[in-house]
Enzyme design. Structure first.
Site, PDB file in Angstrom:
ATOM      1  N   ASN A 125       9.475  -3.554  -5.704  1.00  0.00           N
ATOM      2  CA  ASN A 125       9.621  -4.490  -6.758  1.00  0.00           C
ATOM      3  C   ASN A 125       8.082  -5.092  -6.949  1.00  0.00           C
ATOM      4  O   ASN A 125       8.168  -6.096  -7.213  1.00  0.00           O
ATOM      5  CB  ASN A 125      10.646  -5.553  -6.950  1.00  0.00           C
ATOM      6  CG  ASN A 125      10.877  -6.165  -8.127  1.00  0.00           C
ATOM      7  OD1 ASN A 125      10.716  -5.438  -9.048  1.00  0.00           O
ATOM      8  ND2 ASN A 125      11.373  -7.237  -8.164  1.00  0.00           N
ATOM      9  N   ARG A 130      -1.380  -5.806  -5.812  1.00  0.00           N
ATOM     10  CA  ARG A 130      -0.838  -7.015  -5.279  1.00  0.00           C
ATOM     11  C   ARG A 130      -0.366  -6.663  -3.791  1.00  0.00           C
ATOM     12  O   ARG A 130      -0.664  -7.483  -2.939  1.00  0.00           O
ATOM     13  CB  ARG A 130       0.175  -7.497  -6.051  1.00  0.00           C
ATOM     14  CG  ARG A 130       0.522  -9.000  -5.767  1.00  0.00           C
ATOM     15  CD  ARG A 130       1.342  -9.807  -6.727  1.00  0.00           C
ATOM     16  NE  ARG A 130       2.821  -9.549  -6.598  1.00  0.00           N
ATOM     17  CZ  ARG A 130       3.699 -10.141  -6.276  1.00  0.00           C
ATOM     18  NH1 ARG A 130       3.439 -11.378  -5.521  1.00  0.00           N
ATOM     19  NH2 ARG A 130       5.001  -9.823  -6.199  1.00  0.00           N
ATOM     20  N   ARG A 178       9.948 -11.568  -0.277  1.00  0.00           N
ATOM     21  CA  ARG A 178      10.124 -10.584   0.602  1.00  0.00           C
ATOM     22  C   ARG A 178       9.825 -11.138   2.113  1.00  0.00           C
ATOM     23  O   ARG A 178       9.922 -10.534   3.078  1.00  0.00           O
ATOM     24  CB  ARG A 178       8.980  -9.421   0.277  1.00  0.00           C
ATOM     25  CG  ARG A 178       9.501  -8.712  -1.008  1.00  0.00           C
ATOM     26  CD  ARG A 178       8.104  -7.946  -1.525  1.00  0.00           C
ATOM     27  NE  ARG A 178       8.401  -7.877  -3.141  1.00  0.00           N
ATOM     28  CZ  ARG A 178       8.019  -8.613  -3.902  1.00  0.00           C
ATOM     29  NH1 ARG A 178       7.267  -9.713  -3.656  1.00  0.00           N
ATOM     30  NH2 ARG A 178       7.973  -8.076  -5.161  1.00  0.00           N
ATOM     31  N   LYS A 220      14.861   3.881  -1.473  1.00  0.00           N
ATOM     32  CA  LYS A 220      13.549   4.231  -1.844  1.00  0.00           C
ATOM     33  C   LYS A 220      12.379   3.979  -0.551  1.00  0.00           C
ATOM     34  O   LYS A 220      11.422   4.783  -0.090  1.00  0.00           O
ATOM     35  CB  LYS A 220      12.812   3.590  -3.046  1.00  0.00           C
ATOM     36  CG  LYS A 220      11.748   3.367  -3.280  1.00  0.00           C
ATOM     37  CD  LYS A 220      10.728   4.695  -3.434  1.00  0.00           C
ATOM     38  CE  LYS A 220       9.439   4.343  -3.800  1.00  0.00           C
ATOM     39  NZ  LYS A 220       8.541   3.220  -3.118  1.00  0.00           N
ATOM     40  N   PRO A 237      11.029  10.853  -2.077  1.00  0.00           N
ATOM     41  CA  PRO A 237      10.983   9.321  -2.450  1.00  0.00           C
ATOM     42  C   PRO A 237      10.791   9.177  -4.035  1.00  0.00           C
ATOM     43  O   PRO A 237       9.951   9.638  -4.706  1.00  0.00           O
ATOM     44  CB  PRO A 237      10.000   8.564  -1.790  1.00  0.00           C
ATOM     45  CG  PRO A 237       9.681   9.646  -0.509  1.00  0.00           C
ATOM     46  CD  PRO A 237       9.906  10.977  -1.060  1.00  0.00           C
ATOM     47  N   ASP A 239      10.824   6.763  -6.937  1.00  0.00           N
ATOM     48  CA  ASP A 239      10.011   5.330  -7.602  1.00  0.00           C
ATOM     49  C   ASP A 239      10.162   5.546  -9.025  1.00  0.00           C
ATOM     50  O   ASP A 239      10.479   6.667  -9.674  1.00  0.00           O
ATOM     51  CB  ASP A 239       9.006   4.870  -7.012  1.00  0.00           C
ATOM     52  CG  ASP A 239       7.640   5.607  -7.648  1.00  0.00           C
ATOM     53  OD1 ASP A 239       7.879   6.768  -7.942  1.00  0.00           O
ATOM     54  OD2 ASP A 239       6.659   5.280  -7.347  1.00  0.00           O
TER      55      ASP A 239
END
Length: 290
Positions: A125, A130, A178, A220, A237, A239
């Site tokens: 997310n 970042r 997180r 994921k 994977p 996304d």
DNA sequence: CCACAGGACGGCT
DNA sequence: AGCCGTCCTGTG
């Protein structure tokens, strides 16, 4: 593969299917940065090196023969024949052929499991610039300094460096909610709820189940860890970018992640992981589906 | 100020 | 089992 060392750098001649930009910008790693001359400098396994291609030779600065054989040969997956992989994938269909041509120099790095696990928890997310910033903050605070040129880099913190931390100690990293996931991972490694060294030896689905015991690791994120650090190549994977490219070219806009998984299982077999990398890079760079 | 971009959790059916 | 509101931060 002819290898020699000179002036604190290792030169590997006759390297094919290796393009730093493709390797370091296809979404598999977060600690490599492009330099003004097009080379890449990065941190891995407590070392800082600079990498570029020159006349068909791979040039690795700030290293030696010993480290080449104990770290970089594996890390860059130099023993794998990517020409063969690309040929097999290109035979599938026109789209995949184009994706393979576009990302012709991609390789799947063999990354450190712990670093990969933490990095991809942070990635969830979240956006790549970042993610890189957070990982830098985190390493600067709890890793070891390594000087290269006129800059200081930091190794990725090991579990031991983190045993005594609390979630509050991570807040300055700006990783948001997180932080508690990272602490859960630290605790589960510390108390051997999960044995990172053993994961490689488990079948893919078993290893995935183990990884998903950690908070913040869903399907994921687990798939990324399996592919990028545990050498499990039979996974895809998925996304948002991968879903988009698969919808766009193959499955239509109603396809969900399960449909994508089913399609990749059926069509890409043991090359699923490689197919995913070429398609992801192609989709993102071309902004397909946006 | 608000819209949007990114996966997983957790509480609900 | 599946659906969906919520989590955090940065950018446009």
């Amino acid at each position: 593969m002819k290898v020699y060392e000179e002036n604190n750098q290792v030169i590997v001649e006759d390297i094919k299917d290796f393009h730093p930009q493709h390797i370091f910008e296809c979404g598999q790693c977060f600690r490599w940065d492009r330099q003004e001359d097009g080379s890449y400098t990065g941190v891995a396994f407590k070392k800082v090196v600079n990498v570029r291609m020159e006349h068909g030779a791979l040039v690795i600065k700030n290293t030696n023969i010993d480290d080449f054989y104990s770290i970089w040969k594996d890390y860059f997956d130099l023993d794998r024949d990517y020409s063969m992989i690309k040929e097999r994938l290109s035979r599938h269909d026109k789209i995949l052929k184009e994706a393979v041509q576009f990302g012709w120099g991609i390789r799947i790095l063999k990354q450190d499991v712990w670093e990969c696990l933490v990095s991809f928890i942070i990635s969830s997310n979240n956006l790549i610039p970042r993610i890189k910033k957070i990982i830098n903050n985190f390493s600067e605070k709890y890793g070891q300094p390594i000087v290269f040129g006129d800059k200081v880099y930091y190794s990725f913190p090991e579990p031991n460096d983190l045993y005594d931390l609390s979630v509050e100690d991570l807040s300055f990293c700006r990783m948001g909610y997180r932080d508690q996931y990272i602490m859960d991972a630290v605790q589960k490694v510390k108390h051997k709820v999960i044995d990172l060294e053993n994961l490689k030896h488990l079948p893919t689905s078993e290893a995935k189940k183990e990884l998903m015991k950690i908070k913040g690791i869903g399907p994921k994120v687990a798939d990324c860890i399996l592919l990028f650090s545990l050498q499990k190549y039979d996974i895809f994977p998925t996304d948002v970018w991968v879903r988009r490219v698969m919808q766009h070219f193959y499955l239509g806009s109603n396809a969900d992640i399960k449909d994508v998984q089913k399609y990749s299982d059926l069509h890409y077999g043991d090359l699923r992981g490689f197919a995913q990398q070429y398609l992801f890079y192609y989709a993102r760079e071309q902004r397909i589906g946006k």
